[in-house]
Write a protein that holds these residues in place. Structure first.
Motif, short mmCIF file in Angstrom:
data_model
loop_
_atom_site.label_atom_id
_atom_site.label_comp_id
_atom_site.label_asym_id
_atom_site.label_seq_id
_atom_site.Cartn_x
_atom_site.Cartn_y
_atom_site.Cartn_z
N GLN A 100 0.84 -1.19 0.00
CA GLN A 100 0.00 0.00 0.00
C GLN A 100 0.87 1.24 0.00
O GLN A 100 1.91 1.28 0.68
CB GLN A 100 -0.92 0.01 1.23
N VAL A 101 0.45 2.24 -0.76
CA VAL A 101 1.21 3.49 -0.88
C VAL A 101 0.29 4.64 -0.47
O VAL A 101 -0.87 4.68 -0.84
CB VAL A 101 1.70 3.70 -2.32
N GLN A 102 0.82 5.54 0.32
CA GLN A 102 0.07 6.72 0.75
C GLN A 102 0.58 7.95 0.00
O GLN A 102 1.77 8.07 -0.28
CB GLN A 102 0.22 6.95 2.26
N VAL A 103 -0.35 8.84 -0.29
CA VAL A 103 -0.03 10.08 -1.01
C VAL A 103 -0.59 11.25 -0.22
O VAL A 103 -1.78 11.24 0.13
CB VAL A 103 -0.62 10.07 -2.43
N VAL A 104 0.23 12.23 0.04
CA VAL A 104 -0.20 13.39 0.81
C VAL A 104 0.17 14.66 0.04
O VAL A 104 1.34 14.85 -0.31
CB VAL A 104 0.43 13.42 2.21
N GLU A 105 -0.84 15.50 -0.20
CA GLU A 105 -0.59 16.80 -0.83
C GLU A 105 -0.57 17.89 0.23
O GLU A 105 -1.19 17.75 1.30
CB GLU A 105 -1.68 17.15 -1.85
N SER A 106 0.07 18.98 -0.10
CA SER A 106 0.07 20.16 0.76
C SER A 106 0.36 21.39 -0.09
O SER A 106 0.76 21.26 -1.26
CB SER A 106 1.11 20.03 1.87
N GLY A 107 0.15 22.56 0.50
CA GLY A 107 0.51 23.79 -0.17
C GLY A 107 -0.63 24.61 -0.70
O GLY A 107 -0.42 25.72 -1.19
N GLY A 108 -1.85 24.09 -0.62
CA GLY A 108 -2.98 24.87 -1.09
C GLY A 108 -3.26 26.05 -0.18
O GLY A 108 -2.65 26.21 0.88
#
Length: 121
Positions: A1-9
């Motif tokens: 399983q791979v997790q993806v996290v965005e930020s910066g908005g």
């Protein structure tokens, strides 16, 4: 399983800039393409930028010349530098990664939870 996290908005005035980040984590995976999608109010999710394993890039017409996608494979990260923002850029931005998972023996796509970008006049 791979997790993806965005930020910066965030909230930005028209003409301004933002830089989005996307970081992938997990075990036994290898990144290939990394993409940014945008979903505006009452709109379908649409790909705005993609970067391949060798750095080849593709942009949606409306962001060409204003957005720049990049990646840092040492950090399992992708970035989207957004300049000259306008109201039409408002929406939730999602990172999608295409990975090879050695445990599963196949390619899979993973999405982040999204980060909101709001451009005001």
């Amino acid at each position: 399983q791979v997790q993806v996290v965005e930020s910066g908005g965030g909230l930005v005035q028209a003409g301004g800039s933002l830089r989005l980040s996307c970081v992938a984590s997990g075990r036994n995976f290898r990144l290939t393409d990394m993409s940014w999608y945008r979903q505006g109010p009452d709109q379908d999710r649409k790909e705005v930028a993609r970067i391949g394993l060798r750095g080849q890039v593709i942009y949606e017409d409306s962001v060409e010349g204003r957005f720049t996608i990049s990646r840092d494979d040492a950090k399992n990260a992708a970035y989207l530098q957004m300049n000259s923002l306008n109201a039409e850029d408002t929406g939730t931005y999602y990172c999608k990664i295409h990975v090879w998972e050695s445990d599963a023996g196949r390619y899979n796509d993973y999405w982040g939870q999204g980060t909101q970008v709001t451009v005001f006049s």
